[in-house]
Enzyme design. Sequence first.
Site, PDB file in Angstrom:
ATOM      1  N   TRP A  98       0.842  -1.192   0.000  1.00 56.13           N
ATOM      2  CA  TRP A  98       0.000   0.000   0.000  1.00 56.13           C
ATOM      3  C   TRP A  98       0.883   1.250   0.000  1.00 56.13           C
ATOM      4  O   TRP A  98       1.819   1.366   0.763  1.00 56.13           O
ATOM      5  CB  TRP A  98      -0.917   0.010   1.222  1.00 56.13           C
ATOM      6  N   ASP A 158     -16.099   9.498   0.860  1.00 53.98           N
ATOM      7  CA  ASP A 158     -16.706   8.739   1.953  1.00 53.98           C
ATOM      8  C   ASP A 158     -17.420   9.658   2.946  1.00 53.98           C
ATOM      9  O   ASP A 158     -16.959  10.756   3.239  1.00 53.98           O
ATOM     10  CB  ASP A 158     -15.591   7.965   2.674  1.00 53.98           C
ATOM     11  N   TRP A 161     -15.307   3.703  -7.119  1.00 53.75           N
ATOM     12  CA  TRP A 161     -15.665   2.404  -6.529  1.00 53.75           C
ATOM     13  C   TRP A 161     -14.462   1.919  -5.722  1.00 53.75           C
ATOM     14  O   TRP A 161     -13.460   1.489  -6.253  1.00 53.75           O
ATOM     15  CB  TRP A 161     -15.981   1.440  -7.656  1.00 53.75           C
ATOM     16  N   ASP A 162     -14.583   1.973  -4.406  1.00 53.81           N
ATOM     17  CA  ASP A 162     -13.482   1.625  -3.521  1.00 53.81           C
ATOM     18  C   ASP A 162     -13.624   0.204  -2.990  1.00 53.81           C
ATOM     19  O   ASP A 162     -14.695  -0.411  -3.066  1.00 53.81           O
ATOM     20  CB  ASP A 162     -13.408   2.617  -2.361  1.00 53.81           C
ATOM     21  N   MET A 163     -12.532  -0.333  -2.459  1.00 54.07           N
ATOM     22  CA  MET A 163     -12.505  -1.665  -1.833  1.00 54.07           C
ATOM     23  C   MET A 163     -11.318  -1.670  -0.885  1.00 54.07           C
ATOM     24  O   MET A 163     -10.180  -1.701  -1.314  1.00 54.07           O
ATOM     25  CB  MET A 163     -12.379  -2.750  -2.909  1.00 54.07           C
ATOM     26  N   ASP A 183      -3.129   5.339  -3.187  1.00 56.93           N
ATOM     27  CA  ASP A 183      -3.528   6.329  -2.191  1.00 56.93           C
ATOM     28  C   ASP A 183      -2.411   7.325  -1.903  1.00 56.93           C
ATOM     29  O   ASP A 183      -2.655   8.376  -1.309  1.00 56.93           O
ATOM     30  CB  ASP A 183      -3.912   5.633  -0.873  1.00 56.93           C
TER      31      ASP A 183
END
Length: 741
Positions: free
Chosen positions: A200, A368, A478-480, A549
């Site tokens: 990440w 969000d 569209w997040d996950m 991110d």
Amino acid sequence: MNILYDESSRTFHLYNDEISYIMIILPNGQMGQLYFGKKLHPGRDYSHLLEMIPRSMASYVFEGERTLSLEHVRQEYGVYGSSDYRFPAVEILQKNGSRISDFQYQSHRIQAGKPALPGLPATYTESDSEAMTLILTLLDPVTGVQLELLYTLFAQGGIIARSASFSNRGNEPLHLLKAMSLCLDLPDCSYDWIQFSGAWSRERHPRMHRLEEGIQSVGSMRGHSSHEHNPFLILKRPSADEFQGEAMGFSLIYSGNFLAQAEVDTHGTTRVLLGIHPEWFDWKLEPGESFQTPEAVMVYTSQGLNRLSQTFHRLYRTRLARGFWRDRERPVLINNWEATYFDFTEEKLLTLAKTAASAGIELFVLDDGWFGKRLSDRAGLGDWRANRDRLPNGISGLAEKIEALGMKLGLWFEPEMVNKDSSLYREHPDWILSVPGRNQSHGRYQHVLDFSRKEVVDAIFQMMSDILKDGKVSYVKWDMNRSITECWSAALPADRQGEVFHRYILGVYSLYERLNQAFPHVLFESCASGGGRFDPGLLYYAPQGWVSDDTDAIERLKIQYGTSYCYPVSCMGAHVSAIPNHQVGRNTPLNTRANVACFGTSGYELDLNRLSPEELEEIRAQVDFMKKWRKLLQFGTFYRLSSPFEGNTASWMTVNDSRTQAIVGWYRILNTPNPPYTRLRLTGLDPNRLYRVREDDRFLGEFYGDELMNAGLITSDSGSGEALEGRKASCDFESRIYVLE
């Protein structure tokens, strides 16, 4: 472009102007591999490339003779255990416990164009003249399993798309334990292996080493393609670089668990496997049932890594991505996340939107926190209804106000997840993936919905479509935000639990497809905590993805550079964010943040109202530049020039089809006192054309393409480290954009 079958030599030859791919039917009826590489003369007999000689300790197929040992011939779809001891492409567990298969040639058919793969993303054609497809039909005579191997040869570029389909034509149920999309046996092992790995906020860094005897592999068992490893692999000759030499790329159009593997045996041959990861995979095939593997794309070039990448870029940009937004320039957006996080009201959002509109930004994305009781990441996921305390007039009311400012509205969703503190979970606690009697692991306080179940996908589709129908929403992020744990479904029997990982991804694809069909003008951007599911599978449904991110410009140099080996600039979401950067705490100049982000689908992710008037004016100029040049930036031919992994500078460029315009990005990590004179050799230009060159608003002169490519573009510091009057002082994290016309 053609596909030839010679009955006398029992060979198949697929070729276009760049490549040849040659196969042979082996004496035992299985398929053998003879050649994959630069084009060979068609119409000749290449069966002599099949070499079979006796070897000590080998096992042989036919009683009484010592020629055909499957261990020592190259195969199209290897099976372990019948004289081949290498890792196989297929493994089928039968009722008697055997895992031996013997797929023998039965027939073939050749058709123009390319068939679709039901329920799966895949490359496509828009006319039959763009490609030809060979379908080999093989049969295991004992089990009655029919195997179809699909090969699509594209007319342009060194591209072959491959997949496999299994049908149980027998009388007993079977368990498919391994079904790779691609198996390729190569005659030697003189290759450098390049994988794209990280974690990440540092995704898709290229990692290279020489192939060695044994197994080299990367993969994912996380339920998604992952931040850690991308489903993409390059094998290149050691002498190859960005501009010359042989290279092969292998890309899997899939978003779930995968395995990319190269096995080098002690006789120097290499077997490449690519497909669904066999661990935790067990697909039950009842009589009459079928299974289709995802598509794998392999590309060959003799002209270096840039050519390899450009071939993938053109294919994936125009024949994998689809729909309204495929060929359209992407809007410049602002996302409120790093500006507000969960702390916002409608009034606060509109204040940010007004400033964005005045800067020329075209799309406002509400991230969000707009739904349910979502005041933090501990509650609300799964309740896709507007929070009226924050948005008194709902999404449609906010959209009207945003559109009155001359902008469009976008929304964030995380449809595959649920918080236990939500109405959805309280109503359907069995809808999450979890094992009875076991601990339920969470990630970011959320759990994974069981998308292998149609009723779950149906419920999420209904909530999302209600919002999109009523809300004038033009864009969906569209997040996950977590990997799958405790992968078990309450809807499947014990002997089908090995299907859940794959059925989950099929459920994700089905929801994307339904939303694409219902809302064809909505721009979808895929996201998975940034780059956790940045793969070709999702490009079929969402023509752009959030690359990472990590929005720090210097880290993004590495991330976007590595990503470019397979993926086109038009699919890379890249934003200008606040400083100190929220991921690494670094302070970089505003122009450098924009100069990195403009090589992507550019946007902003910061509170514009905290900026000075001078900074806002700079952003207006950046937005104007992006609008003027985004067609070239997003859809031009992209070249990597120098790597951020190899020195203190990085550079890349993009050129239009007519070679009349180009934009060059040059970036220096740390300043150097009293540096040497430097030049950057460009590429892709017309050597006989004269180019006017500008850096920002400064005219540098007119130069022929041959000079810019051979002598180079001068990039020396204007004052060799001194701040001279009228010249911009050099600094850390400096960048320049050169425009050539």
